[in-house]
Design an enzyme around this catalytic site. Structure first.
Site, PDB file in Angstrom:
ATOM      1  N   HIS A   1       4.212  -4.704   8.883  1.00  0.00           N
ATOM      2  CA  HIS A   1       4.032  -4.536  10.448  1.00  0.00           C
ATOM      3  C   HIS A   1       2.802  -4.951  10.903  1.00  0.00           C
ATOM      4  CE1 HIS A   1       7.471  -1.851   9.541  1.00  0.00           C
ATOM      5  NE2 HIS A   1       6.291  -0.889   8.716  1.00  0.00           N
TER       6      HIS A   1
ATOM      7  N   ASN B   1       8.167  -5.502  -1.120  1.00  0.00           N
ATOM      8  CA  ASN B   1       8.049  -4.361  -0.150  1.00  0.00           C
ATOM      9  C   ASN B   1       6.637  -4.476   0.338  1.00  0.00           C
ATOM     10  OD1 ASN B   1       7.717  -1.826   1.389  1.00  0.00           O
ATOM     11  ND2 ASN B   1       9.079  -0.665  -0.161  1.00  0.00           N
TER      12      ASN B   1
ATOM     13  N   PRO C   1       0.739  -1.257  -0.107  1.00  0.00           N
ATOM     14  CA  PRO C   1      -0.113   0.031  -0.041  1.00  0.00           C
ATOM     15  C   PRO C   1       1.081   1.302  -0.037  1.00  0.00           C
ATOM     16  CG  PRO C   1      -0.144  -1.104   2.075  1.00  0.00           C
ATOM     17  CD  PRO C   1       0.526  -1.974   0.999  1.00  0.00           C
ATOM     18  N   ASN C   2       0.369   2.399  -0.683  1.00  0.00           N
ATOM     19  CA  ASN C   2       0.875   3.494  -0.800  1.00  0.00           C
ATOM     20  C   ASN C   2       2.149   3.753  -1.731  1.00  0.00           C
ATOM     21  OD1 ASN C   2      -1.128   4.924   0.971  1.00  0.00           O
ATOM     22  ND2 ASN C   2      -0.137   3.605   2.408  1.00  0.00           N
TER      23      ASN C   2
ATOM     24  N   ARG D   1      13.137   4.770  12.389  1.00  0.00           N
ATOM     25  CA  ARG D   1      11.768   5.399  12.279  1.00  0.00           C
ATOM     26  C   ARG D   1      10.913   5.016  13.837  1.00  0.00           C
ATOM     27  NH1 ARG D   1       9.313   4.879   6.518  1.00  0.00           N
ATOM     28  NH2 ARG D   1       7.895   6.667   7.510  1.00  0.00           N
TER      29      ARG D   1
ATOM     30  N   HIS E   1      12.833  -2.448   2.225  1.00  0.00           N
ATOM     31  CA  HIS E   1      12.070  -1.266   2.508  1.00  0.00           C
ATOM     32  C   HIS E   1      12.908  -0.202   2.166  1.00  0.00           C
ATOM     33  CE1 HIS E   1       9.525  -3.711   5.067  1.00  0.00           C
ATOM     34  NE2 HIS E   1      10.664  -4.126   5.576  1.00  0.00           N
ATOM     35  N   ILE E   2      12.347   0.878   1.554  1.00  0.00           N
ATOM     36  CA  ILE E   2      13.028   1.991   0.895  1.00  0.00           C
ATOM     37  C   ILE E   2      13.782   2.831   2.248  1.00  0.00           C
ATOM     38  CG2 ILE E   2      12.774   4.013  -0.163  1.00  0.00           C
ATOM     39  CD1 ILE E   2      10.264   2.681  -1.700  1.00  0.00           C
ATOM     40  N   SER E   3      13.230   2.899   3.148  1.00  0.00           N
ATOM     41  CA  SER E   3      13.541   3.767   4.267  1.00  0.00           C
ATOM     42  C   SER E   3      14.214   2.761   5.345  1.00  0.00           C
ATOM     43  CB  SER E   3      12.452   4.555   4.997  1.00  0.00           C
ATOM     44  OG  SER E   3      11.530   3.718   5.604  1.00  0.00           O
TER      45      SER E   3
ATOM     46  N   TYR F   1      10.980   8.767   1.164  1.00  0.00           N
ATOM     47  CA  TYR F   1      11.032   7.815   0.010  1.00  0.00           C
ATOM     48  C   TYR F   1      11.628   8.045  -1.136  1.00  0.00           C
ATOM     49  CZ  TYR F   1       7.742   5.644   3.564  1.00  0.00           C
ATOM     50  OH  TYR F   1       6.921   5.202   4.619  1.00  0.00           O
TER      51      TYR F   1
ATOM     52  N   ARG G   1       4.696  11.129  -2.597  1.00  0.00           N
ATOM     53  CA  ARG G   1       4.610  10.678  -0.994  1.00  0.00           C
ATOM     54  C   ARG G   1       5.959  10.813  -0.296  1.00  0.00           C
ATOM     55  NH1 ARG G   1       4.712   4.501   1.144  1.00  0.00           N
ATOM     56  NH2 ARG G   1       4.089   5.088   3.311  1.00  0.00           N
TER      57      ARG G   1
ATOM     58  N   ALA H   1       3.088  -0.980   4.564  1.00  0.00           N
ATOM     59  CA  ALA H   1       2.622  -1.014   6.320  1.00  0.00           C
ATOM     60  C   ALA H   1       2.221  -2.418   6.487  1.00  0.00           C
ATOM     61  CB  ALA H   1       1.513   0.051   6.354  1.00  0.00           C
TER      62      ALA H   1
ATOM     63  N   ASP I   1       1.746 -15.658   6.292  1.00  0.00           N
ATOM     64  CA  ASP I   1       1.566 -17.390   6.039  1.00  0.00           C
ATOM     65  C   ASP I   1       1.681 -17.511   4.517  1.00  0.00           C
ATOM     66  OD1 ASP I   1       0.902 -17.755   8.614  1.00  0.00           O
ATOM     67  OD2 ASP I   1      -1.263 -17.291   8.507  1.00  0.00           O
TER      68      ASP I   1
ATOM     69  N   GLU J   1      13.045  -9.096   1.545  1.00  0.00           N
ATOM     70  CA  GLU J   1      12.102  -8.093   1.925  1.00  0.00           C
ATOM     71  C   GLU J   1      12.997  -6.576   1.940  1.00  0.00           C
ATOM     72  OE1 GLU J   1      11.316  -8.742   5.898  1.00  0.00           O
ATOM     73  OE2 GLU J   1      10.362  -6.810   6.229  1.00  0.00           O
TER      74      GLU J   1
ATOM     75  N   ARG K   1       7.266   0.676  13.519  1.00  0.00           N
ATOM     76  CA  ARG K   1       7.907   0.216  12.190  1.00  0.00           C
ATOM     77  C   ARG K   1       9.007  -0.844  12.217  1.00  0.00           C
ATOM     78  NH1 ARG K   1       5.349   3.382   8.120  1.00  0.00           N
ATOM     79  NH2 ARG K   1       4.890   5.641   9.180  1.00  0.00           N
TER      80      ARG K   1
END
Ligand code: DHK
Length: 149
Positions: free
Chosen positions: A80, A74, A10-11, A107, A100-102, A23, A18, A77, A87, A98, A111
């Site tokens: 978390h 990625n 999402p996002n 943070r 994550h950009i940040s 990001y 954003r 959210a 699963d 996995e 997170r």
């Protein structure tokens, strides 16, 4: 099987617009282009998806089961919160990276925990969108090694 499936949660469709201070300025289309170029160079096919809906990500993970040797994800959210995505990844026999950009550990506290990390073979955080390409390189490497034995 030479397929890599790259999933964004999402996002991430708003990448570039954003919170660019977190990001960055590159869009998801930029990321897709560079990942496609890299996969082409490495001789792999790429399926690239983004969704704001948890079930779609799960369906794409299920689809990858019979078709892909690796998943880059990625989960946004959902990282978390989603036991359902964990699963689904646990039904996949290939490698999972996995991304994550940040740097999620720098943070907010909420997170810091990732359900997906319980399954991931590798985790990249805080390297910006370069993390996607590094994840693809790692999958390609693992794939080549697994065929060499
Ligand atoms: C992306 C998101 O959308 C957040 O919800 C995560 C992750 C971090 C990223 O850094 O790519 O917490």
């Amino acid at each position: 099987m030479s397929l890599i499936v790259l999933l964004n949660g999402p996002n991430l469709n708003l990448l570039g617009k954003r919170q660019p201070e977190i990001y960055g300025h590159e869009t998801l289309e930029d990321v897709e282009k560079s990942c496609r170029r890299l996969c082409g160079e490495l001789g792999h096919d790429l399926r690239f998806h983004q969704s704001n809906r948890e079930y779609e990500l799960i369906d794409w993970i299920h689809e990858a089961r019979e078709q892909a040797f690796g998943i880059v994800i990625n989960p946004g959210a959902f990282t978390h919160t989603s036991i359902a995505i964990l699963d689904a990844l646990n039904t996949f026999d290939g490698k999972v990276i996995e991304v994550h950009i940040s740097n999620i550990h720098k943070r907010e506290e909420f997170r810091h925990h990732s359900y997906v990390s319980r399954r991931a073979d590798g985790v990249i955080a805080g390297l910006g969108v370069l993390g996607y390409e590094l994840a693809i390189r790692r999958l390609a490497d693992l794939h080549a090694k697994s065929r060499a034995v």
